[in-house]
Design a protein around this motif. Structure first.
Motif, mmCIF file in Angstrom:
data_model
loop_
_atom_site.group_PDB
_atom_site.id
_atom_site.type_symbol
_atom_site.label_atom_id
_atom_site.label_comp_id
_atom_site.label_asym_id
_atom_site.label_seq_id
_atom_site.Cartn_x
_atom_site.Cartn_y
_atom_site.Cartn_z
ATOM 1 N N GLY A 1 8.029 -27.965 -24.290
ATOM 2 C CA GLY A 1 6.681 -28.454 -24.053
ATOM 3 C C GLY A 1 5.994 -27.858 -22.834
ATOM 4 N N GLU A 2 4.663 -27.880 -22.881
ATOM 5 C CA GLU A 2 3.841 -27.472 -21.746
ATOM 6 C C GLU A 2 4.009 -28.473 -20.603
ATOM 7 N N VAL A 3 3.990 -27.971 -19.373
ATOM 8 C CA VAL A 3 3.935 -28.822 -18.182
ATOM 9 C C VAL A 3 2.604 -28.533 -17.507
ATOM 10 N N VAL A 4 1.745 -29.528 -17.470
ATOM 11 C CA VAL A 4 0.397 -29.315 -16.941
ATOM 12 C C VAL A 4 0.429 -29.158 -15.426
ATOM 13 N N CYS A 5 -0.634 -28.614 -14.884
ATOM 14 C CA CYS A 5 -0.712 -28.362 -13.445
ATOM 15 C C CYS A 5 -0.590 -29.678 -12.676
ATOM 16 N N HIS A 6 0.296 -29.684 -11.702
ATOM 17 C CA HIS A 6 0.560 -30.915 -10.959
ATOM 18 C C HIS A 6 1.136 -30.590 -9.586
ATOM 19 N N GLN A 7 1.253 -31.617 -8.769
ATOM 20 C CA GLN A 7 1.901 -31.539 -7.460
ATOM 21 C C GLN A 7 3.076 -32.515 -7.451
ATOM 22 N N ASP A 8 4.218 -32.082 -6.973
ATOM 23 C CA ASP A 8 5.387 -32.957 -6.999
ATOM 24 C C ASP A 8 5.215 -34.185 -6.109
ATOM 25 N N ALA A 9 4.391 -34.070 -5.077
ATOM 26 C CA ALA A 9 4.175 -35.217 -4.195
ATOM 27 C C ALA A 9 3.437 -36.354 -4.889
ATOM 28 N N THR A 10 2.839 -36.089 -6.043
ATOM 29 C CA THR A 10 2.260 -37.164 -6.838
ATOM 30 C C THR A 10 3.336 -38.175 -7.210
ATOM 31 N N TYR A 11 4.532 -37.680 -7.468
ATOM 32 C CA TYR A 11 5.619 -38.512 -7.991
ATOM 33 C C TYR A 11 6.652 -38.895 -6.933
ATOM 34 N N LEU A 12 6.735 -38.112 -5.866
ATOM 35 C CA LEU A 12 7.733 -38.346 -4.820
ATOM 36 C C LEU A 12 7.031 -38.262 -3.471
ATOM 37 N N ARG A 13 6.379 -39.352 -3.099
ATOM 38 C CA ARG A 13 5.545 -39.351 -1.899
ATOM 39 C C ARG A 13 6.318 -39.816 -0.667
ATOM 40 N N THR A 14 6.022 -39.182 0.448
ATOM 41 C CA THR A 14 6.460 -39.687 1.749
ATOM 42 C C THR A 14 5.283 -39.601 2.711
ATOM 43 N N THR A 15 5.384 -40.346 3.795
ATOM 44 C CA THR A 15 4.376 -40.285 4.859
ATOM 45 C C THR A 15 5.078 -39.978 6.177
ATOM 46 N N PRO A 16 4.823 -38.773 6.758
ATOM 47 C CA PRO A 16 3.997 -37.678 6.237
ATOM 48 C C PRO A 16 4.645 -37.027 5.020
ATOM 49 N N GLY B 1 6.646 -26.770 -1.734
ATOM 50 C CA GLY B 1 6.339 -28.049 -1.119
ATOM 51 C C GLY B 1 5.683 -29.000 -2.095
ATOM 52 N N GLY B 2 5.597 -30.255 -1.694
ATOM 53 C CA GLY B 2 5.085 -31.289 -2.571
ATOM 54 C C GLY B 2 3.630 -31.145 -2.963
ATOM 55 N N LEU B 3 2.851 -30.382 -2.205
ATOM 56 C CA LEU B 3 1.430 -30.220 -2.508
ATOM 57 C C LEU B 3 1.131 -28.935 -3.275
ATOM 58 N N PHE B 4 2.154 -28.129 -3.549
ATOM 59 C CA PHE B 4 1.950 -26.847 -4.235
ATOM 60 C C PHE B 4 1.639 -27.079 -5.710
ATOM 61 N N PRO B 5 0.457 -26.671 -6.204
ATOM 62 C CA PRO B 5 0.119 -26.880 -7.616
ATOM 63 C C PRO B 5 0.871 -25.861 -8.487
ATOM 64 N N HIS B 6 1.570 -26.367 -9.500
ATOM 65 C CA HIS B 6 2.311 -25.479 -10.379
ATOM 66 C C HIS B 6 2.349 -26.047 -11.794
ATOM 67 N N MET B 7 2.764 -25.230 -12.736
ATOM 68 C CA MET B 7 2.684 -25.595 -14.148
ATOM 69 C C MET B 7 3.563 -24.630 -14.934
ATOM 70 N N SER B 8 3.701 -24.881 -16.244
ATOM 71 C CA SER B 8 4.326 -23.906 -17.137
ATOM 72 C C SER B 8 3.772 -24.114 -18.538
ATOM 73 N N SER B 9 3.705 -23.034 -19.291
ATOM 74 C CA SER B 9 3.180 -23.116 -20.653
ATOM 75 C C SER B 9 4.288 -23.536 -21.608
ATOM 76 N N ALA B 10 3.905 -23.866 -22.829
ATOM 77 C CA ALA B 10 4.888 -24.186 -23.850
ATOM 78 C C ALA B 10 5.736 -22.959 -24.163
ATOM 79 N N ASN B 11 6.954 -23.194 -24.572
ATOM 80 C CA ASN B 11 7.846 -22.102 -24.947
ATOM 81 C C ASN B 11 7.869 -21.994 -26.472
ATOM 82 N N ARG B 12 7.212 -20.986 -26.999
ATOM 83 C CA ARG B 12 7.215 -20.751 -28.444
ATOM 84 C C ARG B 12 8.122 -19.573 -28.801
#
Length: 293
Positions: free
Chosen positions: A155-170, A244-255
């Motif tokens: 499946g495709e993985v849409v553009c996201h940031q890992d810190a959306t799901y695993l947040r810390t402060t800072p 890092g947690g704020l780095f936007p990344h993604m991947s396309s579907a594997n056909r």
């Protein structure tokens, strides 16, 4: 093109590596993991899959939908080893469309604490040196995933940031993504937006509901990612991508007809605050622990 570093004899983060990471948000370390270790992890996962009963649970993982977000099987996986299927793994009647080893999306999220093979790999000296070299004072492995990116149905993985799901402060989240097979544009390698970690901040937060039953996504900044600036991050077998947690990344579907197995370890700094409304929770019986035994 992003710089690539020969990491076959890696010992520490060099000033050049640190500069590249700070500028781009991602570090490409070629040859960090030798081929024999990649094969060992794949073999161990094959054993684990062989021991999984498909009738036990049929949770589907997708970054485009949110059904799994409310699934107790998923929400309790932070301290377990659980198996998640590709969206296209089942037909309309609920039957597998392919053999089990080719139907899974990923396995997560605590192999680094529960399985000796994955535990030893996750706590290797190189990973500890990477985290400390990139600024973590007390690195704590938080989450691990084995990602299959199956042939034809990955499946495709849409553009996201890992810190959306695993947040810390800072914000301190680091992802170490290891290609266990060659990752190419053909079979769904990662793509990222160099410098995207510096623009727009954290876009959203994936939170537990106050009663702990279920989740929701809070939009923090609706500025769209600059996906027109994305670049491919091909990774030959044994390459590690560190971001890092704020780095936007993604991947396309594997056909394609080739799988793209990868292992990801997420590490946070124990000196930072880990908000209680993060989805991933650990019971007192399995507390987070660092790299040292």
């Amino acid at each position: 093109m992003l710089p690539r570093f020969d990491a076959r004899n890696f010992e520490t983060i060099t000033p050049e590596m640190k500069t590249a990471f700070d500028r781009d948000g991602v570090l490409v370390l070629d040859g960090l993991v030798d081929a024999a270790m990649c094969d060992k992890l794949r073999a161990r996962m094959a054993e684990m899959v062989a021991g999984f009963d498909v009738e036990e649970h049929r949770s589907i993982f997708s970054t485009k939908g949110c059904q799994h977000d409310q699934d107790a099987y998923f929400l309790e996986s932070g301290h377990e080893t659980r198996f998640f299927f590709e969206e296209e793994a089942f037909d309309a009647d609920g039957n597998l469309t392919c053999e089990l080893p080719l139907a899974l999306n990923k396995v997560g999220h605590a192999m680094h604490d529960l399985d000796p093979t994955f535990g030893a790999f996750a706590r290797q000296d190189a990973f500890k040196a990477i985290c400390e070299g990139l600024g973590q004072e007390k690195p704590l492995p938080l989450q691990s995933m084995y990602i299959f990116k199956q042939p034809h149905i990955g499946g495709e993985v849409v553009c996201h940031q890992d810190a959306t799901y695993l947040r810390t402060t800072p914000e301190t989240c680091l992802g170490i993504w290891v290609a266990l097979e060659d990752a190419t544009e053909e079979n769904g390698c990662l793509w990222g937006i160099p410098g995207g970690h510096k623009t727009g901040g954290l876009r959203s937060a994936f939170r537990r509901k106050p009663d702990g039953d279920g989740t929701y996504v809070e939009t923090i900044n609706d500025t769209p990612f600059e996906e027109d600036k994305k670049v491919a991050l091909p990774a030959p077998k044994g390459t590690a991508l560190v971001f890092g947690g704020l780095f936007p990344h993604m991947s396309s579907a594997n056909r394609s007809g080739k799988s793209r197995h990868a292992y990801t370890l997420h590490v946070i700094d124990g000196e930072a605050d880990y908000p209680a409304d993060n989805w991933l929770r650990r019971p007192e019986s399995l507390p987070l622990r660092g790299f040292n035994p």
